[in-house]
Every structure is written in structure tokens, then in C-alpha cells.
Design a protein around this motif. Structure first.
Motif, short mmCIF file in Angstrom:
data_model
loop_
_atom_site.label_atom_id
_atom_site.label_comp_id
_atom_site.label_asym_id
_atom_site.label_seq_id
_atom_site.Cartn_x
_atom_site.Cartn_y
_atom_site.Cartn_z
N VAL A 307 0.83 -1.20 0.00
CA VAL A 307 0.00 0.00 0.00
C VAL A 307 0.87 1.26 0.00
N GLN A 311 1.16 4.16 -2.83
CA GLN A 311 0.83 5.53 -2.42
C GLN A 311 1.98 6.48 -2.77
N ARG A 316 -3.47 4.56 -6.84
CA ARG A 316 -4.53 4.18 -5.92
C ARG A 316 -4.52 2.66 -5.72
N THR A 317 -4.91 2.25 -4.53
CA THR A 317 -4.96 0.82 -4.22
C THR A 317 -6.38 0.44 -3.83
N VAL A 351 -4.21 1.53 8.41
CA VAL A 351 -4.73 1.96 7.11
C VAL A 351 -6.12 2.54 7.30
N ARG A 378 -11.07 1.95 -1.52
CA ARG A 378 -9.66 2.36 -1.62
C ARG A 378 -8.99 2.19 -0.26
N ARG A 380 -5.65 3.28 1.98
CA ARG A 380 -4.54 4.24 2.11
C ARG A 380 -3.91 4.07 3.48
N GLN A 383 -3.00 8.44 8.14
CA GLN A 383 -2.12 9.59 8.40
C GLN A 383 -1.87 9.73 9.90
#
Length: 398
Positions: A307, A311, A316-317, A351, A378, A380, A383
Motif C-alpha cells: 500500500v 501511495q 490508488r490501491t 490503514v 480504496r 490508504r 495519516q
């Protein structure tokens, strides 16, 4: 080739006299016994000579062979037999017939059931290196006497090195291809000439059609026996631990090793995964998991790396793409394993999952359980913010 006054003439005379004696089965051994004319004869050499003479007579259409039984041909039958052998067929039809017999009829299983996780893996079917229908990560390649390197197993083994392919080399016996060609030629000839008004020819053609049905069974029997004996190779090495025996059983055993070799990263998965593990990952009130106290497993770390790499590359995953990626070599991970691992990473806060908007656990579970929604989800990296910067921002606003 002219027939002399030797063994071939004696065979023809004997089979002519016995043509309508149904009780006598004209097998090579029975014919050899019938033609013993002195007590001190070398039986083994005599049988060998009889087999060679029978093969020669059959090739010239003086005789017809059905399985192990030979039959004398009358002039009318001989004419038809010559015409049958001269009938043209497409070699691709022969390969298709043998592919169907070897894979669909004898081996039968279109997938490999891997005992390590109870999952099914699709494999590609090859005959003499030529792909039959769809390609796949795994392959079973059956080599017949029609292959140019059939007599050089070392060359074939070397070509097999580095491939996720189980190689089977059939015995050096041309009967399988010969009978397949004759079956197709007879089938085509009977279909084209079955409407004849000549009662003699019609009777012969009807008989040839019935004999052809028996020939189809003989092709199956030969294929089954040859696959039961064929040496098996994997990654250039002969599988000595898989000896002769039932064709399906020995191939099932060999394919266990094929899956292990093709998917070395399968061992990263610990335990088995199903819908229950997926639900547990999303709903289980495990404070350690939700609080991020768990360290990701080797398999989970592999997913995170994938991932993160996508990124960083601006790609995109989606869940759909992840299932495809980790289903291939060198992973071989089955869908429910991948979904459960992603769900655990989601609960760990590693994630985030989006389908237009951020998904919570229940929404994510709903999307994961629906195959048609996988393309919309999706994945990601979550953060993470520096706590010091967060506090400084709070002080600035307040």
C-alpha cells in the motif's frame, strides 16, 4: 513391401481361417501360441517376432487392430481401411482430443486442492508445451512422444527449471497418438460415407463405427496407464517420492509440491481465514488490536509495504487490486485471508478505508463481504500526526 512365405503369411492364413470364430481372441500372445511349430522354440523371441509381423501387417492394412485383438481384413474391408488411413485430419484436433482425455477424463480435477489451507488453485493445462485454453500461475505440462525432445528427459528437465510447472513425460509408446489419429480419421470417414447405398460397404462402416467407440475407451485406458507411469519433474528435478500408481492420486500428491514451490510466501499466512475471521477482525472488541498495541505480522507488513509503495508512486490501491496482486505468485493468498489481514490493519489504525468517504468498521465489513463493491474500496496508509505539532496547533487556536 511384399509378403514372403514366412511368419507374416502364416499369420494371415491363420487369421483368415479364424475370422468368424468368435471364441478365439487374436491377441499377439494367442497368435504366437497358435503358431508354435516345434517344441524347442524360443518363446520370447517368437512372441517378439509375431508382434513385429502383426505391426507390419496392420500398417499395410492387411489386418485391423482393436485394442489387443487383431482381425483379418477382406478385400472390401481392406479398401475401406486404406481409405480411412488416407483421410486427412487437422493435427490440432488430435491435440484437442488427447488434451480432453488426459486432463478432463483421466485427471478430471480442474483445480488443485492444497491441503495446507484447504483452498483450490486453478492450473493451466499444457500438452507438449502448448497451452490448452487459459493460462494461469500454475501449470501441468504433459509431454507425449510427439514432442521433439521426448527422448531427451534431461533437456526437458532443464527447460522446466524455474517454472511453476509440473512436468510429466509419458512413456516412449506411440500407441496413444496413433490411436487418437485413427479414431478421428475413422470418425470423419464414417460420417462422410455413412449414406452409401451399397449394403456391404454400409455393414462395414457400421462395424467400423462400433469399433471406433471401443477405440475411444482404449485411448482412455492408455492415457490412464501412461499417466500412472510417467516420471514427474518440478523445477528441473525428478520427484522421486511420487512413484508409479493411480494417475489421479499421484498427480494430486505432486501438485501439493507444485503449490508450495510456486507460492513461497504462502508460509507467511498463519492459520486459516474465513468469513468468521473477517467479522471478528472488524467487530471484536479487542482493545489491544484497536489500540495499536499489536505489531503487524509478516503477512500484514507485506500488505502495508504494498500500500505504501503504491501511495508513494501516486497510485490508488483498491481491494480488488489487492486481491489480484496477493493472489498471484509469489503469494497465492486466497481472498478471505487478504480481506481479514486488511481488516486487522484497519483496526490497528495502520490503514484507512474509503468508498467515496471514510468507512467505519460496519460499513467496511459490508463492502468487504460484497465482491462487486471491492473495486470501489480504496486503501490508504493512515495519516499520523506529530503529537507536539498537534499540541502547538491547539495552543495557537485557544
Amino acid at each position: 513391401h511384399q509378403l514372403g512365405e514366412g511368419l507374416e503369411i502364416r499369420i494371415l492364413k491363420a487369421l483368415f481361417l479364424l475370422k468368424w470364430v468368435r471364441e478365439f481372441k487374436a491377441t499377439p500372445r494367442n497368435i504366437a501360441i497358435l503358431l508354435i511349430d516345434r517344441p524347442d522354440i524360443d518363446i520370447r523371441a517368437h512372441e517378439k517376432a509375431v508382434r513385429e509381423a502383426l505391426a507390419n501387417l496392420e500398417s499395410q492394412s492387411y489386418l485391423q487392430r482393436n485394442g489387443e485383438v487383431y482381425e483379418f481384413l477382406t478385400d472390401a474391408e481392406k479398401d475401406i481401411e486404406v481409405e480411412i488411413k488416407a483421410t486427412e485430419i487437422d493435427e490440432s484436433q488430435v491435440a484437442k482430443l488427447l488434451g480432453d482425455v488426459l486432463f478432463a477424463d483421466v485427471l478430471r480435477d480442474p483445480k488443485i486442492r492444497y491441503e495446507g489451507n484447504g483452498q483450490d488453485y486453478v492450473y493451466a493445462r499444457k500438452l507438449d508445451d502448448h497451452l490448452i485454453r487459459r493460462d494461469a500461475d500454475l501449470a501441468v505440462n504433459i509431454i507425449t512422444t510427439d514432442h521433439p525432445n521426448h527422448a531427451q528427459p534431461d533437456v526437458l528437465a532443464a527447460q522446466n527449471t524455474g517454472k511453476a510447472e509440473l512436468l510429466a513425460i509419458l512413456p516412449a509408446d506411440t500407441r496413444l497418438y496413433e490411436q487418437a489419429r485413427l479414431y478421428l480419421k475413422t470418425q470423419k470417414y464414417v460420417q462422410q460415407n455413412g449414406g452409401t447405398a451399397d449394403p456391404t460397404r454400409k455393414a462395414i462402416l457400421d462395424q467400423r463405427g462400433q469399433q471406433n467407440n471401443a477405440r475411444r475407451q482404449e485411448i482412455f485406458n492408455l492415457a490412464r496407464d501412461f499417466l500412472g507411469q510417467a516420471p514427474l519433474y518440478l523445477n528441473g528435478t525428478r520427484l522421486e517420492n511420487v512413484g508409479p500408481g493411480d494417475a489421479r492420486n499421484r498427480f494430486a500428491r505432486a501438485c501439493q509440491e507444485l503449490v508450495s514451490v510456486a507460492y513461497p510466501n504462502l508460509k507467511m499466512l498463519k492459520g486459516t481465514y474465513g468469513e468468521d475471521t473477517l467479522i471478528k477482525a472488524f467487530r471484536d472488541q479487542d482493545d489491544l488490536l484497536a489500540g495499536g498495541a499489536y505489531t503487524p505480522s509478516e503477512a500484514e507488513q507485506e500488505i502495508l509495504t504494498y500500500v505504501m509503495r503504491n501511495q508513494n508512486n501516486g497510485e490508488r490501491t483498491s481491494i480488488e487490486e489487492m486481491l489480484r496482486h496477493f493472489g498471484r505468485r509469489p503469494y497465492g493468498w486466497y481472498p478471505m485471508a487478504v480481506l481479514t489481514l486488511v481488516a486487522r490493519l484497519f483496526r490497528m489504525g495502520k490503514v484507512e478505508l474509503r468508498a467515496g468517504e471514510l468507512l467505519d468498521a460496519e460499513s467496511a465489513l459490508e463492502h468487504f463481504r460484497s465482491t462487486r463493491m471491492h473495486g470501489a474500496v480504496r486503501v490508504r496508509m493512515q495519516q499520523h500526526f506529530d503529537p507536539g505539532k498537534v499540541n502547538a496547533l491547539k495552543k495557537f487556536h485557544y
